[in-house]
Structure formats: structure tokens, C-alpha cells
Design an enzyme around this catalytic site. Structure first.
Site, PDB file in Angstrom:
ATOM      1  N   HIS A  41      60.807  57.004  35.065  1.00  0.00           N
ATOM      2  CA  HIS A  41      59.320  57.015  34.707  1.00  0.00           C
ATOM      3  C   HIS A  41      58.947  57.835  33.440  1.00  0.00           C
ATOM      4  O   HIS A  41      58.285  57.360  32.621  1.00  0.00           O
ATOM      5  CB  HIS A  41      58.391  57.616  35.874  1.00  0.00           C
ATOM      6  CG  HIS A  41      57.187  57.761  35.407  1.00  0.00           C
ATOM      7  ND1 HIS A  41      56.287  56.979  36.344  1.00  0.00           N
ATOM      8  CD2 HIS A  41      56.519  58.774  35.000  1.00  0.00           C
ATOM      9  CE1 HIS A  41      54.975  57.579  35.773  1.00  0.00           C
ATOM     10  NE2 HIS A  41      55.170  58.638  34.893  1.00  0.00           N
ATOM     11  N   TYR A  73      46.593  58.501  25.546  1.00  0.00           N
ATOM     12  CA  TYR A  73      46.669  58.929  27.080  1.00  0.00           C
ATOM     13  C   TYR A  73      45.370  59.319  27.542  1.00  0.00           C
ATOM     14  O   TYR A  73      45.101  60.509  28.141  1.00  0.00           O
ATOM     15  CB  TYR A  73      47.547  60.175  27.176  1.00  0.00           C
ATOM     16  CG  TYR A  73      48.354  60.303  28.686  1.00  0.00           C
ATOM     17  CD1 TYR A  73      49.088  59.500  29.063  1.00  0.00           C
ATOM     18  CD2 TYR A  73      47.834  61.458  29.523  1.00  0.00           C
ATOM     19  CE1 TYR A  73      49.888  59.556  30.410  1.00  0.00           C
ATOM     20  CE2 TYR A  73      48.502  61.520  30.702  1.00  0.00           C
ATOM     21  CZ  TYR A  73      49.229  60.651  31.173  1.00  0.00           C
ATOM     22  OH  TYR A  73      49.908  60.686  32.296  1.00  0.00           O
TER      23      TYR A  73
HETATM   24 ZN   LIG Z   1      53.601  59.564  34.068  1.00  0.00          ZN
END
Ligand SMILES: [Zn+2]
Length: 403
Positions: A164, A179
Site C-alpha cells: 500500500h 491528496y
Molecule cells: Zn495510504
């Protein structure tokens, strides 16, 4: 790459927040230390990103360092280089193996040379800080805390946690999904998708055999069967007195609106990632077989073709287009992509919503061969229409540019 992008870590803020309420003072202290450390790393990353010198290429050569529970990487000691012997420390070997499996997955499945596509070296730091409840990717290397031993075990214990984190690097070097808000939730989702695929690939599991859980091996070792997130069942990864219920939505009508601040999880990036996660899961099980083959390839090609500010609808549309390009317009792969996004209530641009009804009618099993052909023809028409819309959008963009 923006210097303001936060450092990536596996544990979402809403879980760290709950740890601060723990009745156990050791758990509270570890949570507080983890938060302060995360804030410090964020500052360091912002400074570092102003230097352009990237890590030297080396075909993804691994080096694992031991921080010996300190927080300063420059004091870390070399624990296992790429050609070195196995360590006596299991955490060192787990990090080494997970970095290698992630690197080999990208190489063998997608012909991608390490995180940046150019052989970026992979450095991992284990035993980072004292009882740190997190694993981090700071844009250059991976840091692993040992966990507090109660709510978290050693963070090297989960392959998909490591893959991840490394996938955040892949996203940085491809779409660069910003983000926050929906693009941030897509960023988080890419990491869960490919994180889970690395694990499935290493175990040679078919889509229907996989558990589709993230972090099951490291979170709450005392509670069985739970995880940080479930791609199959967002919102049902856990439910216990200490942490409450998993807050992830699994469809757009349950989308969670949060402020674009650190406390708001940058607009709920770890919450709403449940929606695209579920779309990937549904696509993979509807196609069947190994999820990294058709579904994974569609998602990877869509990731590379996406732009930094793309929203759910943009990404859904890109996966639909890629499925058509790669496996044929109107084929079962494209039909699976279409029905998956429709189930999580993300419309695909250019596809009339009436198709959803036709789709579910066919999926109910009452449709004979003739009806399937009709559906395939419809999907083909939609594909053509879609290409026209995309071309039109490009023309408009160019016109705007020349103005
Ligand atoms: Zn993450």
C-alpha cells in the site's frame, strides 16, 4: 510533485484519534507519540521535496536499516542489503521480503521498474521510534514502527500494508492524484487496490478466494477477523467498543463530506476510498480469475492515463475506456467495469443511466443470449459515443489554450 503533499501513512487519523481515548495509559502515550512523530515527518518531507535530487536508480535494489527504536534515520544501522545474508531479526527479513514482492509484482505483472518506473532503490527502516503505531512512505523510503503491542503489532507484519505504502510512490510518479477530497480518496484507493493485488499475487489467489482486507495482520492482534479496511465490504471491516464501527461508505449516496484539513482527513481520503475500492472488488469478482490480470491491468492503465485532479467520475470513465481498448468494447470486462461503478453509484460519462436497469436485468439471469447481444451492442455504441465526447473535450481544451 507538490511539496505540500502530506507524508503517507497506513493508519488513518480517525483510528489514531480513538487510541488517544484509550483507558490504557501506555496505548494513549504511544498514540500521542505517533501523532507528534507524523507531524514532524510531514515537516521534514516538505523540506526535502524542495531538493530535486531523487534516490539513485538501481533496479529497485533493497536495503533495510535498523533504527533501534530511535527516530533519526541518520543513526540507523545497515541490517540487510540486497545481496546480504538473512538477518536474525524477523522484522528486517519481513520488510526485505515485502519490498521485494512489491517490486517483483510491478515488474512481472506491469513491466514497471520499481516505484518510479526507473529502478528507484527501495530503502526500508525498521524499529522506527519507540512503539510507533504506524508505517510511513515519505517519498523516498519506508519507515516501520514496532506498534504498541496491544492495538498494533509490528508494522512489518502485513504485506499489503507495505505494498500500500509503496503504491503511494507509484501514484506520485503516474497520475499524481492530489491528496485531498475525491482525488485523494482515489490516491488512497490505488494503494489499497495494488496493495491487495500484491498479496493476492504472492499467494496465487483468485479474486473469489482473496479476503480483500487491509491490515488484518497488524491491527488489534487480540481481535480476530477484523481489519483496517475491507474492499469487499467497506463499512464492515470492524465493529468493536473501542474503535466503534468502520466508517467507510460503499456508495456515493453515503459519501462523507469532511473539511480539507488534517483533522478532516484531507476531505475524508481514508473514508471515501471505500467507494472506488468496492468498484474494483466488484469488477474483479465479476470478471473472475486472478484479479491482477484483467481488472488490475485496466486499473493500472487507467492510473497512468489519469490526471492529478481527477474525480471519481473521471476515473470511472477512464477505466471504462481502458477496458474497451484493452479487452474490446462491449466485452465482458467492460460490462463488469460498467456494472461495478453503477453499483457504487458513480456514473460513467456518456453512459445513459437507463443502462443500469438493462444491466441489472441481464445480471438477474433472465436475459437470454439475444439480450446479451443487445447489451454488448449497446455497450459498443456507448464506447463510440464516449470516444467522441473525449475528443470533443480535447478540442475544447485546445481551443481554450489558443485563446
Ligand atoms: Zn495510504
Amino acid at each position: 510533485m507538490s511539496g505540500t503533499r502530506p507524508i503517507n501513512c497506513i493508519i488513518p487519523p480517525y483510528i489514531l484519534d480513538k487510541l488517544l481515548d484509550s483507558e490504557n495509559s501506555e496505548v494513549r502515550q504511544a498514540a500521542l507519540d505517533t501523532m507528534l512523530l507524523t507531524a514532524r515527518l510531514r515537516g521534514e518531507r516538505a523540506i526535502r521535496s524542495s531538493f530535486t535530487g531523487a534516490a539513485a536508480p538501481g533496479d529497485g535494489r533493497r536495503t533495510v536499516f535498523d533504527c533501534e527504536q530511535e527516530e533519526f534515520l541518520r543513526n540507523a544501522v545497515l541490517a540487510r542489503p540486497e545481496d546480504g545474508p538473512e538477518s536474525t531479526d524477523p522484522a528486517v527479513n519481513r520488510a526485505f521480503d515485502a519490498l521485494g514482492l512489491t517490486r517483483d509484482f510491478y515488474k512481472e505483472v506491469f513491466q514497471r521498474n520499481s516505484v518510479d518506473g526507473q529502478g528507484m532503490r527501495l530503502d526500508g527502516y525498521v524499529h522506527f521510534g519507540f512503539k510507533v503505531n504506524n508505517a510511513f512512505w515519505d517519498g523516498r523510503q519506508m519507515l516501520f514502527g514496532d506498534g504498541d503491542g496491544q492495538e498494533f503489532s509490528n508494522l512489518t507484519g502485513s504485506l499489503e500494508v507495505i505494498s500500500h505504502e509503496l503504491t503511494h510512490g507509484v501514484t506520485d510518479h503516474t497520475s499524481g492524484f492530489v491528496y485531498h477530497n475525491q482525488s485523494g480518496a482515489l490516491n488512497e484507493s490505488m494503494s489499497d487496490v495494488f496493495g491487495s493485488l500484491v498479496k493476492q499475487w504472492s499467494l496465487k489467489q483468485r479474486a473469489e478466494e482473496a479476503d480483500w482486507l487491509i491490515g488484518a495482520d497488524v491491527w488489534t492482534p487480540g481481535i480476530g477477523g477484523d481489519a483496517l479496511r475491507s474492499m469487499k465490504d467497506p463499512g464492515r471491516a470492524y465493529n468493536n467498543p473501542q474503535f466503534g464501527k468502520d466508517p467507510q461508505p460503499d456508495r456515493m449516496s453515503r459519501f462523507i463530506h469532511l473539511p480539507d484539513t488534517k483533522r478532516g482527513d484531507f476531505g475524508g481520503v481514508h473514508f471515501n476510498s471505500g467507494i472506488p475500492n468496492k468498484a474494483f472488488y466488484l469488477t474483479a469478482v465479476r470478471i473472475g480469475g486472478f484479479a491482477w490480470e484483467a481488472a488490475g491491468t485496466i486499473w493500472y492503465e487507467a492510473l497512468k492515463a489519469s490526471s492529478a485532479e481527477d474525480q471519481f467520475q473521471d476515473f470511472a470513465t477512464t477505466t471504462f475506456q481502458k477496458a474497451g481498448e484493452l479487452f474490446g468494447a462491449g466485452g465482458p470486462e467492460q460490462a463488469a467495469v460498467l456494472s461495478a461503478w453503477q453499483e457504487v453509484e458513480v456514473p460513467i460519462r456518456g453512459v445513459p443511466t437507463g443502462v443500469a436497469r438493462i444491466r441489472s436485468f441481464a445480471a438477474n439471469g433472465s436475459g437470454g443470449a439475444g439480450r446479451e447481444d443487445g447489451l454488448a451492442a449497446l455497450a459498443r455504441q456507448i464506447g463510440t459515443l464516449n470516444d467522441k465526447v473525449t475528443q470533443l473535450a480535447k478540442d475544447v481544451a485546445e481551443l481554450k489554450g489558443t485563446r
